[in-house]
Design an enzyme around this catalytic site. Structure first.
Site, PDB file in Angstrom:
ATOM      1  N   LYS A   1       0.852  -1.199   0.000  1.00  0.00           N
ATOM      2  CA  LYS A   1       0.000   0.000   0.000  1.00  0.00           C
ATOM      3  C   LYS A   1       0.881   1.240   0.000  1.00  0.00           C
ATOM      4  O   LYS A   1       1.878   1.290   0.746  1.00  0.00           O
ATOM      5  CB  LYS A   1      -0.913  -0.028   1.228  1.00  0.00           C
ATOM      6  CG  LYS A   1      -1.973   1.084   1.246  1.00  0.00           C
ATOM      7  CD  LYS A   1      -2.901   0.956   2.474  1.00  0.00           C
ATOM      8  CE  LYS A   1      -3.995   2.019   2.476  1.00  0.00           C
ATOM      9  NZ  LYS A   1      -4.906   1.914   3.631  1.00  0.00           N
TER      10      LYS A   1
ATOM     11  N   SER B   1      -9.909   2.398   2.657  1.00  0.00           N
ATOM     12  CA  SER B   1      -8.957   3.016   1.767  1.00  0.00           C
ATOM     13  C   SER B   1      -7.987   2.050   1.081  1.00  0.00           C
ATOM     14  O   SER B   1      -7.380   2.425   0.086  1.00  0.00           O
ATOM     15  CB  SER B   1      -8.133   4.038   2.548  1.00  0.00           C
ATOM     16  OG  SER B   1      -7.339   3.392   3.525  1.00  0.00           O
TER      17      SER B   1
ATOM     18  N   SER C   1     -10.416   0.328   6.997  1.00  0.00           N
ATOM     19  CA  SER C   1      -9.771   0.375   5.678  1.00  0.00           C
ATOM     20  C   SER C   1      -9.113  -0.912   5.212  1.00  0.00           C
ATOM     21  O   SER C   1      -8.671  -0.998   4.070  1.00  0.00           O
ATOM     22  CB  SER C   1      -8.746   1.507   5.632  1.00  0.00           C
ATOM     23  OG  SER C   1      -9.398   2.739   5.491  1.00  0.00           O
TER      24      SER C   1
END
Ligand SMILES: [Mg+2]
Ligand SMILES: [Zn+2]
Lengths: 498, 100, 494
Positions: free
Chosen positions: C80, C160, C184
């Site tokens: 990420k 997210s 998330s």
């Protein structure tokens, strides 16, 4: 009660002063990172990723900084808060990489304490006065901006960014520039005894935010201004003087005082408004979510307490009560921790050299140190730190006086030689043949000669002009190059003139 | 409590985010919607409740006072510190001149 | 020849160790899949095929030399783009960090490389991890590989960690890192039919992870199976002296201790989560989950979390407040974007830089956070929220006196279409209604695929555990995984 007043056109005004002192904590590494704190390094060389607030960087507190603040708190008899927290103070400035300063607002490490300033008649402090200290909190220092290196840019150096500070906040208990000066000096003395701050004000290790307001006697507190970052005792006093008078002028002219941040200009001795910080009033303090509450154990606090040296007030009292020193000498010897350390080393070496108790030699040592030695050092352009003479070397000299080997006046000459050459007292006395003459036969012969050469004066003396006794002593000493034992000279002269 | 355009402009300025008049206009109802919604917390009885300080029981660890003990959190890395700077000169970060 | 991109993390690791295939072959297959999907899914912000190959080559060489292999040996993963990666652009999907190449590696990513994993690239996400649909990235939306039947409308991969979820679901990587502040990891896992666990707050170091809300942020693994999550979490977790909130505890061997036998365990069903208007599909999958856990031997009990309805508003005070401060460092001075209009002074530069660099959702949250912390409002908003947070955590403590884990839906619905909820921030925020409470209480929680809704889109079930009891969470997750036998996968259309 301070009798300091400002005489305005419309009457007398009192001044109310509080100081917020930022003292750099003595530590090797910064408060929340492992970079060094040394003064004067290359720009941005003592900056870690943490200090530069790179994305994802986190603070981890330095135990030594906490320890030093706790020790300082104990030294001012303050409440130590075993539960405290770090808060963020949010504002934007180029010397503040994180966009917030990690500080302590809501739960400071150290609570209420105090210190006492000494009476100083000349300065208008008729008696000792206790100044309240509201709190000590620990926080990060900011970086430094350089404005004069480039025509359109300021340069940012983050070496200081993240260095640990103690903010020591006084109560508004001071009423004159002299009291504020005495408070700051005393605070500095304590910090240096404790070892939590080096007190080097010219390097910025200590600086004061000066809060000043004025009022008519008996009235409520006036609006205060805060003059930032004043970095010497003298400047603090000058800033107060100027600011108080300025406020009186404003008020007497019908104006009002604006609560604002001001800047002291050492060149003009005046203060001016610092507009650049004016829009930053809303700091949005909140607990730093990167840091858990700081919880201290009893053992930690006890260790801090046990590690403290004897502090200036206690030491001064002991010098007077235990060693029999004059109040003046005790004050001089305890004002700087280095002086006290030097004196105590001298005391123990002197006692050992003369096989006496410390109390028995304390007066001799303290008088010699405060008058002879400081004077001689001063003349040689030196101080204790740069003295070529160690306390042990000085004790050797004092022992020679104490056991009658040399006279006080010869000792002065020997001291000068010691400062010049770094040689020991014994060696100098030996080589230069300065040993005192206590041979009564030899002294009697010289006395006889002196009296024979001055029969007229002997007449006058016997006729009642006893002041001439000193003349005979002087002549005798002179004839013996100052090496005669003055006690024996006195004794034999009295006999010869009887 | 609700915000008006002046308040939004003031918050934006505190947060150092430049906003146009139109952006402020658009943000007012949006922020008011969110604020009205979070204000339902006011109805919770929190008498005697301490604000949360540590989500998981844990105490603050302190580190030893050692310089550069871990290179990742130590100094003497000026090049790395300046590597991404928009303006770096003579070992400094450069910013528009500040007048104090 | 097996299709290597269909293998799980455990299978890849096993195959590499056994010599069935080379790590380099695995890396090549995934590199190709990544390249093939990039234009359509936009899951990555940057791809790093060389890094994946180099790590794989090292694993192959180590194996040939008879050296011991790490927990993640030969497994290429997606990272990420919230984790700082040394020398590789790290942006948090924000223009304000465009071009930023950290001189350091985050603790978690370093641990993964040390365990033998390789990096396929930096995964797209909601800007600064603020969002639930991946529509706030400055690098474009991530498109879910899933579609509604007979419909080409792009769906949200969740957020997210939407680049992570999309990439795993599309078989672009067997596993990826995620971060979870209010859901998330779990919500995007649920939206894409994969698994993901947010461990106990403090298990994974936050050092080197771009901060959103410090008291909530936690990294965790995302993968296709519970076992894979357990293995990867073992590699990611562990005490870090650089993070003052890191837990100084040993990392258990979760994967070795995995067991779907729940006899003697109690599963709590929080009655307040039965929201009015909960979709029938979600309600049904929840009921399925209850039945599966009973089947695994657990006893099901009713529990109460009375302050649940206040969790979201609490979160939307605390998270923006922390974010408003955490994001103050993006000022154009030391790294990232600088916008210096003609004649601008320092403060103008800050305002221009931040206006140009932050996206609308980031600005919105910074403004909310600034407001709730500002003079006169701090107690009414922030202090009140932290008190309610205490009550929410206390609710869980009480509930865990009656049960070992809690079972709930992960999200109130299956994936929605891009643009469907982005007009109204509040409606978007409501997506995290089931995930936020565990974040506020710092508890371990995971999402596992539970089935599909009427449209064939994945649904997730969430298991929440006691502090430090990742094992209990993973075990319940495994029990569901075995019974749900989730096998749906997105049809390749890219
Ligand atoms: Mg202050
Ligand atoms: Zn301060």
């Amino acid at each position: 009660m301070s009798n300091y007043r400002i005489q305005g056109a419309t009457g007398e005004w009192e001044v109310v002063i509080g100081l917020e002192v930022h003292a750099q904590v003595t530590s090797n590494a910064k408060l929340f990172s492992g970079s060094a704190t040394a003064f004067g390094a290359e720009p941005n060389s003592q900056v870690s990723l943490v200090d530069a607030a790179m994305p994802g960087m986190l603070p981890v507190p330095n135990m030594e900084c906490i320890r030093q603040a706790v020790r300082t708190g104990i030294a001012i008899n303050a409440q130590i808060n075993k539960w405290s927290r770090f808060d963020r103070k949010n504002y934007f400035y180029a010397d503040l990489p994180q966009g917030y300063q990690i500080s302590q607002l809501y739960h400071p490490l150290v609570g209420e304490g105090s210190l006492t300033i000494e009476a100083d008649e000349k300065a208008g402090i008729p008696e000792p006065k206790t100044i309240g200290i509201e709190r000590i909190h620990v926080e990060q220092d900011a970086g430094k901006l350089m404005h004069d290196q480039h025509p359109t840019m300021s340069y940012v150096d983050l070496n200081r960014s993240g260095v640990a500070l103690m903010e020591i906040v006084s109560r508004p208990d001071m009423a004159s520039p002299a009291e504020a000066g005495a408070y700051l000096s005393k605070l500095r003395t304590i910090l240096r005894y404790v070892g939590s701050c080096d007190g080097n004000m010219d390097q910025g290790s200590m600086r004061a935010d000066v809060n000043v307001s004025v009022r008519r006697a008996g009235e409520a507190l006036g609006t205060r201004t805060e003059t930032k970052n004043v970095n010497s005792v003298r400047f603090v006093m000058a800033a107060i003087e100027h600011e108080a008078n300025r406020q009186v002028d404003v008020l007497e002219a019908g104006g009002t005082i604006v609560q604002e941040t001001r800047l002291f200009d050492p060149d003009t001795g005046s203060t001016r408004s610092m507009r650049s910080k004016e829009d930053a009033h809303d700091y949005r303090y909140f607990p730093d979510p990167d840091l858990l509450p700081l919880e201290l154990t009893d053992a930690f606090v006890e260790e801090c307490r046990a590690s403290l040296p004897e502090l200036p007030d206690a030491k001064r009292a002991r010098y007077v009560d235990g060693l029999g020193l004059s109040a003046y000498n005790a004050a001089v010897l305890t004002a700087e921790v280095e002086t006290a350390r030097w004196f105590e080393a001298l005391l123990s070496a002197t006692a050992a050299a003369q096989s006496k108790g410390e109390a028995d030699v304390a007066k001799q040592a303290s008088n010699w140190l405060t008058s002879e030695f400081f004077g001689a050092l001063n003349k040689a352009g030196k101080d204790l730190a740069s003295s070529p003479i160690s306390p042990e070397g000085a004790a050797e000299l004092l022992a020679l006086v104490g056991n009658g080997t040399i006279s006080g006046s010869i000792a002065k000459a020997v001291l000068e030689k010691m400062l010049e050459t770094g040689e020991g007292a014994n060696a100098i006395v030996e080589r230069e043949g300065l040993k005192q003459n206590s041979d009564t036969g030899a002294i009697e012969a010289v006395i006889a000669d002196v009296l024979a050469k001055n029969t007229d004066k002997v007449e006058q003396y016997k006729g009642g002009k006893e002041a001439l006794f000193g003349f005979f002593v002087g002549q005798t000493m002179k004839a013996m190059q100052g090496k005669a034992n003055p006690g024996i000279v006195n004794e034999l002269l009295k006999k010869a003139l009887a | 409590m609700s915000v008006d355009t002046a308040t939004v402009a003031k918050i934006a300025s505190l947060a150092r985010i430049k906003v146009s008049e139109a952006e402020v206009q658009a943000m007012v109802p949006e922020l008011n919607g969110i604020l009205a919604w979070v204000e339902q917390l006011g109805e919770v009885n929190v008498a005697g409740v301490e604000p949360m300080t540590a989500v998981i029981p844990n105490t603050l660890r302190l580190r030893a006072d050692v310089v550069n003990a871990d290179p990742l959190t130590g100094g003497d890395i000026r090049d790395a510190v300046l590597a991404n700077a928009p303006v770096a000169e003579h070992g400094f970060f450069g910013v528009p001149k500040v007048i104090e | 020849m097996t299709n290597l991109t269909e293998l799980t993390l455990a299978e890849i690791r096993g195959g590499v160790a056994a010599g069935t295939f080379k790590a380099v072959e695995v890396a090549e297959s995934f590199n190709a899949a990544v390249a093939d999907a990039q234009a359509a899914l936009n899951a990555f912000i940057v791809t790093t095929p060389e890094a994946a190959l180099a790590a794989a080559a090292k694993v192959d060489a180590d194996r040939a030399a008879g050296k011991p292999l790490g927990k993640m040996a030969g497994v290429p993963i997606g990272m990420k783009d919230l984790f700082a990666t040394k020398g590789v652009q790290t942006t948090a999907a924000s223009k304000i960090l465009a071009g930023f190449k950290p001189e350091y590696e985050s603790t978690v990513s370093q641990k993964l490389w040390d365990a033998g994993a390789g990096m396929l690239g930096k995964l797209n996400l909601d800007q600064f991890a603020m969002g639930s649909s991946n529509e706030t990235s400055a690098f474009g939306n991530v498109i879910s590989p899933w579609r509604r039947p007979g419909d080409t409308a792009p769906l949200a991969p969740g957020g997210s960690s939407g680049g992570s979820s999309a990439a795993i679901a599309a078989r672009l990587c067997p596993a990826a890192t995620g971060t979870d502040t209010g859901g998330s990891i779990r919500q995007p896992a649920a939206f894409t039919g994969i698994s993901g666990i947010k461990p106990t707050y403090g298990r994974c170091s936050r050092w080197g992870v771009v901060a959103f809300a410090s008291s909530l942020d936690q990294a965790g693994p995302m993968a296709r199976t519970v076992t894979d999550c357990a293995i990867m979490l073992e590699a990611m977790a562990g005490f870090d002296p650089k993070d003052a909130t890191s837990l100084d505890m040993p990392v258990p061997d979760w994967s070795a201790a995995l067991s779907a036998d729940l006899r003697g365990k109690k599963v709590g069903i929080p009655r307040e989560y039965r929201l009015d208007g909960l979709s029938a599909d979600v309600a049904k999958s929840w009921d399925d989950g209850i039945a599966w856990l009973k089947d695994a031997g657990a006893e099901v009990v009713d529990v109460s979390l009375p302050h649940s309805k206040y969790a979201l508003p609490t979160y939307y005070i605390i998270a923006p407040a922390e974010a408003s401060s955490n994001l103050a460092r993006y000022d154009g001075v030391r790294y990232g974007l600088r916008d210096l209009p003609d004649g601008a002074n320092l403060q103008d530069m800050y305002a221009a830089t931040r206006a140009a660099g932050f996206g609308p959702e980031v600005k919105r949250r910074i403004l909310i956070g600034t407001y709730v912390l500002s003079a006169g409002f701090y107690d009414a908003y922030y202090t009140q929220a932290q008190k309610v947070r205490t009550l929410i955590a206390r609710d869980f403590e009480e509930a865990f006196k009656q049960c070992d884990v809690i079972l709930a839906p992960t999200a109130p619905s299956a994936a929605f279409a891009l643009g469907e909820k982005s007009a109204d921030p509040l409606e978007m925020y409501l997506n995290d209604v089931f995930s936020v409470p565990a974040s506020l209480a710092g508890l371990p929680a995971m999402s596992v695929p539970a089935g599909v809704d009427a449209q064939g889109l994945p649904l997730g079930l969430q298991i929440i555990g006691r502090p430090f009891d990742e094992q209990g969470v993973l075990n319940a997750g495994l029990a569901i995984e075995q019974r749900a036998a989730f096998s749906a996968k997105p049809e390749k259309w890219w």
